[in-house]
Design a protein around this motif. Structure first.
Motif, PDB file in Angstrom:
ATOM      1  N   ILE A   1       0.850  -1.187   0.000  1.00 57.94           N
ATOM      2  CA  ILE A   1       0.000   0.000   0.000  1.00 57.94           C
ATOM      3  C   ILE A   1       0.883   1.234   0.000  1.00 57.94           C
ATOM      4  CG2 ILE A   1      -1.737   1.302   1.279  1.00 57.94           C
ATOM      5  CD1 ILE A   1      -2.792  -1.310   2.370  1.00 57.94           C
ATOM      6  N   ASP A   2       0.647   2.124  -0.956  1.00 60.91           N
ATOM      7  CA  ASP A   2       1.430   3.348  -1.064  1.00 60.91           C
ATOM      8  C   ASP A   2       0.487   4.509  -1.415  1.00 60.91           C
ATOM      9  OD1 ASP A   2       3.187   5.377  -1.473  1.00 60.91           O
ATOM     10  OD2 ASP A   2       4.259   4.444  -3.137  1.00 60.91           O
ATOM     11  N   PRO A   3       0.122   5.317  -0.440  1.00 58.26           N
ATOM     12  CA  PRO A   3      -0.805   6.429  -0.697  1.00 58.26           C
ATOM     13  C   PRO A   3      -0.295   7.423  -1.735  1.00 58.26           C
ATOM     14  CG  PRO A   3      -0.559   6.046   1.661  1.00 58.26           C
ATOM     15  CD  PRO A   3       0.491   5.221   0.978  1.00 58.26           C
ATOM     16  N   SER A   4       1.028   7.471  -1.942  1.00 55.13           N
ATOM     17  CA  SER A   4       1.592   8.466  -2.850  1.00 55.13           C
ATOM     18  C   SER A   4       1.216   8.232  -4.309  1.00 55.13           C
ATOM     19  CB  SER A   4       3.120   8.506  -2.720  1.00 55.13           C
ATOM     20  OG  SER A   4       3.714   7.351  -3.288  1.00 55.13           O
ATOM     21  N   ILE A   5       0.779   7.007  -4.666  1.00 56.67           N
ATOM     22  CA  ILE A   5       0.409   6.767  -6.068  1.00 56.67           C
ATOM     23  C   ILE A   5      -0.986   7.307  -6.375  1.00 56.67           C
ATOM     24  CG2 ILE A   5       1.877   4.709  -6.141  1.00 56.67           C
ATOM     25  CD1 ILE A   5      -0.684   3.023  -6.284  1.00 56.67           C
ATOM     26  N   LEU A   6      -1.708   7.729  -5.326  1.00 54.65           N
ATOM     27  CA  LEU A   6      -3.011   8.402  -5.427  1.00 54.65           C
ATOM     28  C   LEU A   6      -4.160   7.488  -5.820  1.00 54.65           C
ATOM     29  CD1 LEU A   6      -1.860  11.700  -7.202  1.00 54.65           C
ATOM     30  CD2 LEU A   6      -2.052  11.237  -4.749  1.00 54.65           C
ATOM     31  N   GLY A   7      -3.907   6.478  -6.584  1.00 56.41           N
ATOM     32  CA  GLY A   7      -4.946   5.544  -7.014  1.00 56.41           C
ATOM     33  C   GLY A   7      -4.430   4.675  -8.138  1.00 56.41           C
ATOM     34  N   GLY A   8      -5.260   3.743  -8.589  1.00 57.60           N
ATOM     35  CA  GLY A   8      -4.832   2.846  -9.651  1.00 57.60           C
ATOM     36  C   GLY A   8      -3.936   1.738  -9.127  1.00 57.60           C
ATOM     37  N   LEU A   9      -3.108   1.186 -10.039  1.00 55.52           N
ATOM     38  CA  LEU A   9      -2.262   0.046  -9.695  1.00 55.52           C
ATOM     39  C   LEU A   9      -0.845   0.235 -10.225  1.00 55.52           C
ATOM     40  CD1 LEU A   9      -4.560  -2.951 -10.712  1.00 55.52           C
ATOM     41  CD2 LEU A   9      -4.074  -2.228  -8.387  1.00 55.52           C
ATOM     42  N   LEU A  10       0.103  -0.383  -9.509  1.00 55.26           N
ATOM     43  CA  LEU A  10       1.471  -0.525  -9.986  1.00 55.26           C
ATOM     44  C   LEU A  10       1.825  -1.991  -9.830  1.00 55.26           C
ATOM     45  CD1 LEU A  10       4.107   0.850 -10.973  1.00 55.26           C
ATOM     46  CD2 LEU A  10       4.745   1.083  -8.573  1.00 55.26           C
ATOM     47  N   VAL A  11       2.038  -2.687 -10.949  1.00 55.90           N
ATOM     48  CA  VAL A  11       2.272  -4.133 -10.933  1.00 55.90           C
ATOM     49  C   VAL A  11       3.678  -4.426 -11.437  1.00 55.90           C
ATOM     50  CG1 VAL A  11       1.445  -6.391 -11.693  1.00 55.90           C
ATOM     51  CG2 VAL A  11      -0.183  -4.509 -11.393  1.00 55.90           C
ATOM     52  N   GLU A  12       4.444  -5.199 -10.641  1.00 58.79           N
ATOM     53  CA  GLU A  12       5.812  -5.562 -11.002  1.00 58.79           C
ATOM     54  C   GLU A  12       5.972  -7.069 -10.928  1.00 58.79           C
ATOM     55  OE1 GLU A  12       8.736  -2.751  -8.918  1.00 58.79           O
ATOM     56  OE2 GLU A  12       6.867  -2.473  -7.787  1.00 58.79           O
ATOM     57  N   PHE A  13       6.432  -7.677 -11.997  1.00 58.17           N
ATOM     58  CA  PHE A  13       6.726  -9.107 -11.986  1.00 58.17           C
ATOM     59  C   PHE A  13       7.613  -9.467 -13.166  1.00 58.17           C
ATOM     60  CE2 PHE A  13       3.043  -8.783 -14.715  1.00 58.17           C
ATOM     61  CZ  PHE A  13       3.264  -9.701 -15.733  1.00 58.17           C
ATOM     62  N   ASP A  14       8.451 -10.466 -12.939  1.00 52.15           N
ATOM     63  CA  ASP A  14       9.294 -11.004 -14.007  1.00 52.15           C
ATOM     64  C   ASP A  14      10.061  -9.891 -14.731  1.00 52.15           C
ATOM     65  OD1 ASP A  14      10.358 -13.149 -15.328  1.00 52.15           O
ATOM     66  OD2 ASP A  14       8.739 -13.325 -16.798  1.00 52.15           O
ATOM     67  N   GLN A  15      10.604  -8.937 -13.947  1.00 53.10           N
ATOM     68  CA  GLN A  15      11.374  -7.812 -14.474  1.00 53.10           C
ATOM     69  C   GLN A  15      10.550  -6.906 -15.385  1.00 53.10           C
ATOM     70  OE1 GLN A  15      14.907  -9.643 -16.211  1.00 53.10           O
ATOM     71  NE2 GLN A  15      15.944  -9.584 -14.254  1.00 53.10           N
ATOM     72  N   LYS A  16       9.224  -6.918 -15.211  1.00 53.38           N
ATOM     73  CA  LYS A  16       8.330  -6.039 -15.965  1.00 53.38           C
ATOM     74  C   LYS A  16       7.601  -5.133 -14.985  1.00 53.38           C
ATOM     75  CE  LYS A  16       7.396  -9.414 -19.658  1.00 53.38           C
ATOM     76  NZ  LYS A  16       8.122 -10.550 -19.084  1.00 53.38           N
ATOM     77  N   VAL A  17       7.294  -3.918 -15.423  1.00 53.80           N
ATOM     78  CA  VAL A  17       6.549  -2.974 -14.594  1.00 53.80           C
ATOM     79  C   VAL A  17       5.364  -2.437 -15.397  1.00 53.80           C
ATOM     80  CG1 VAL A  17       6.613  -0.799 -13.322  1.00 53.80           C
ATOM     81  CG2 VAL A  17       8.623  -2.298 -13.315  1.00 53.80           C
ATOM     82  N   PHE A  18       4.166  -2.569 -14.842  1.00 53.18           N
ATOM     83  CA  PHE A  18       2.964  -2.023 -15.447  1.00 53.18           C
ATOM     84  C   PHE A  18       2.439  -0.928 -14.511  1.00 53.18           C
ATOM     85  CE2 PHE A  18       3.444  -6.306 -17.026  1.00 53.18           C
ATOM     86  CZ  PHE A  18       3.157  -6.187 -18.381  1.00 53.18           C
ATOM     87  N   ASP A  19       2.668   0.303 -14.925  1.00 49.99           N
ATOM     88  CA  ASP A  19       2.316   1.452 -14.079  1.00 49.99           C
ATOM     89  C   ASP A  19       0.979   2.023 -14.536  1.00 49.99           C
ATOM     90  OD1 ASP A  19       2.137   3.721 -12.560  1.00 49.99           O
ATOM     91  OD2 ASP A  19       4.229   4.271 -12.793  1.00 49.99           O
ATOM     92  N   MET A  20      -0.051   1.739 -13.778  1.00 48.96           N
ATOM     93  CA  MET A  20      -1.395   2.242 -14.069  1.00 48.96           C
ATOM     94  C   MET A  20      -1.879   3.147 -12.940  1.00 48.96           C
ATOM     95  SD  MET A  20      -2.869  -1.399 -15.433  1.00 48.96           S
ATOM     96  CE  MET A  20      -1.887  -2.314 -14.224  1.00 48.96           C
ATOM     97  N   SER A  21      -0.921   3.809 -12.278  1.00 52.19           N
ATOM     98  CA  SER A  21      -1.261   4.655 -11.137  1.00 52.19           C
ATOM     99  C   SER A  21      -1.725   6.035 -11.596  1.00 52.19           C
ATOM    100  CB  SER A  21      -0.048   4.810 -10.219  1.00 52.19           C
ATOM    101  OG  SER A  21       0.986   5.515 -10.875  1.00 52.19           O
ATOM    102  N   ILE A  22      -2.566   6.648 -10.787  1.00 52.24           N
ATOM    103  CA  ILE A  22      -3.048   7.999 -11.080  1.00 52.24           C
ATOM    104  C   ILE A  22      -1.890   8.992 -11.040  1.00 52.24           C
ATOM    105  CG2 ILE A  22      -4.479   9.887 -10.172  1.00 52.24           C
ATOM    106  CD1 ILE A  22      -6.536   7.827  -9.368  1.00 52.24           C
ATOM    107  N   LYS A  23      -0.945   8.752 -10.145  1.00 53.25           N
ATOM    108  CA  LYS A  23       0.210   9.643 -10.027  1.00 53.25           C
ATOM    109  C   LYS A  23       0.970   9.726 -11.352  1.00 53.25           C
ATOM    110  CE  LYS A  23       4.528  10.304  -7.459  1.00 53.25           C
ATOM    111  NZ  LYS A  23       5.394   9.776  -6.372  1.00 53.25           N
ATOM    112  N   THR A  24       1.229   8.575 -11.967  1.00 52.86           N
ATOM    113  CA  THR A  24       1.965   8.555 -13.236  1.00 52.86           C
ATOM    114  C   THR A  24       1.155   9.209 -14.341  1.00 52.86           C
ATOM    115  OG1 THR A  24       3.190   6.567 -12.626  1.00 52.86           O
ATOM    116  CG2 THR A  24       3.016   7.053 -14.975  1.00 52.86           C
TER     117      THR A  24
END
Length: 223
Positions: free
Chosen positions: A182-205
């Motif tokens: 849980i990280d309030p700084s991303i504001l919302g959405g998701l940040l998914v990391e696996f197998d050296q991949k990053v899927f940034d679907m956060s409101i912050k980004t």
């Protein structure tokens, strides 16, 4: 040299061990040597548990953590202390041999002053054990608030659906292990990391991307 000696001295030379993942650097070499020795001794799960228990012990005891990182502590003192810890915890021979010097091995972590790298080595070792078991760790960072304002992880159904989605991406033959943060700084959405991949679907980004778009000068010719 210490890791090469360790890998051959603690197991049968004729036994070939296939390492499931290539790791580099000092911590990677130590983790690989420990993996090979544990596989040869058929003690992979036990060694993993012991190493992680020791890491947790350093986190619970600030004095012990300071001791492992203090290079001014004499070598003999380090070895004696870690031997005592191994004895009290009833660690396997593989783990003890990895942490302190033995007749079979001139030196490893305690004698080399590498105890300060224990947590990093443990993380690299877990990478190898997970690859051995066909497991893929997925870290999902979210921010969710309940009606009382308390931060909560994803609801069980959403967690299940996300895990199934990741499983479909990595394919059959591997098992997804989901870890939520849980990280309030991303504001919302998701940040998914696996197998050296990053899927940034956060409101912050998204907000940062929008800000950059608004700052770019407008090219009249393209309108």
């Amino acid at each position: 040299m210490a890791t090469r000696n360790y890998a051959t001295a603690t197991g049968q030379k004729e036994q070939k061990v296939k390492v499931p993942l290539a790791l580099f650097g000092g911590s990677g070499n130590y983790a690989t040597a420990l993996y090979i020795a544990a596989v040869k001794a058929n003690s992979l799960q036990k060694v993993e548990t012991e190493i992680l228990d020791l890491v947790e012990a350093t986190k619970r005891s600030p004095k012990f953590l300071e001791f492992t990182k203090d290079l001014s502590v004499p070598k003999d003192t380090r070895i004696k202390a870690i031997k005592a810890v191994c004895g009290d915890a009833k660690f396997s021979d593989i783990t003890k041999n990895f942490l302190v010097s033995t007749k079979l091995l001139a030196s490893v972590l305690a004698e080399n002053g590498r105890l300060r790298n224990l947590e990093t080595i443990a993380k690299r070792f877990v990478q190898l054990t997970m690859a051995h078991k066909g497991e893929v760790k997925a870290i999902v960072t979210t921010v969710t608030k309940c009606f009382k304002g308390v931060l909560e992880p994803l609801p069980p159904q959403e967690e299940k659906e996300l895990k199934e989605t990741i499983q479909a991406i990595i394919g059959a033959g591997k098992t997804v292990l989901l870890e939520q943060k849980i990280d309030p700084s991303i504001l919302g959405g998701l940040l998914v990391e696996f197998d050296q991949k990053v899927f940034d679907m956060s409101i912050k980004t998204r907000a940062i991307q929008m800000e950059r778009f608004l700052r770019d000068p407008v090219n009249i010719a393209n309108i």
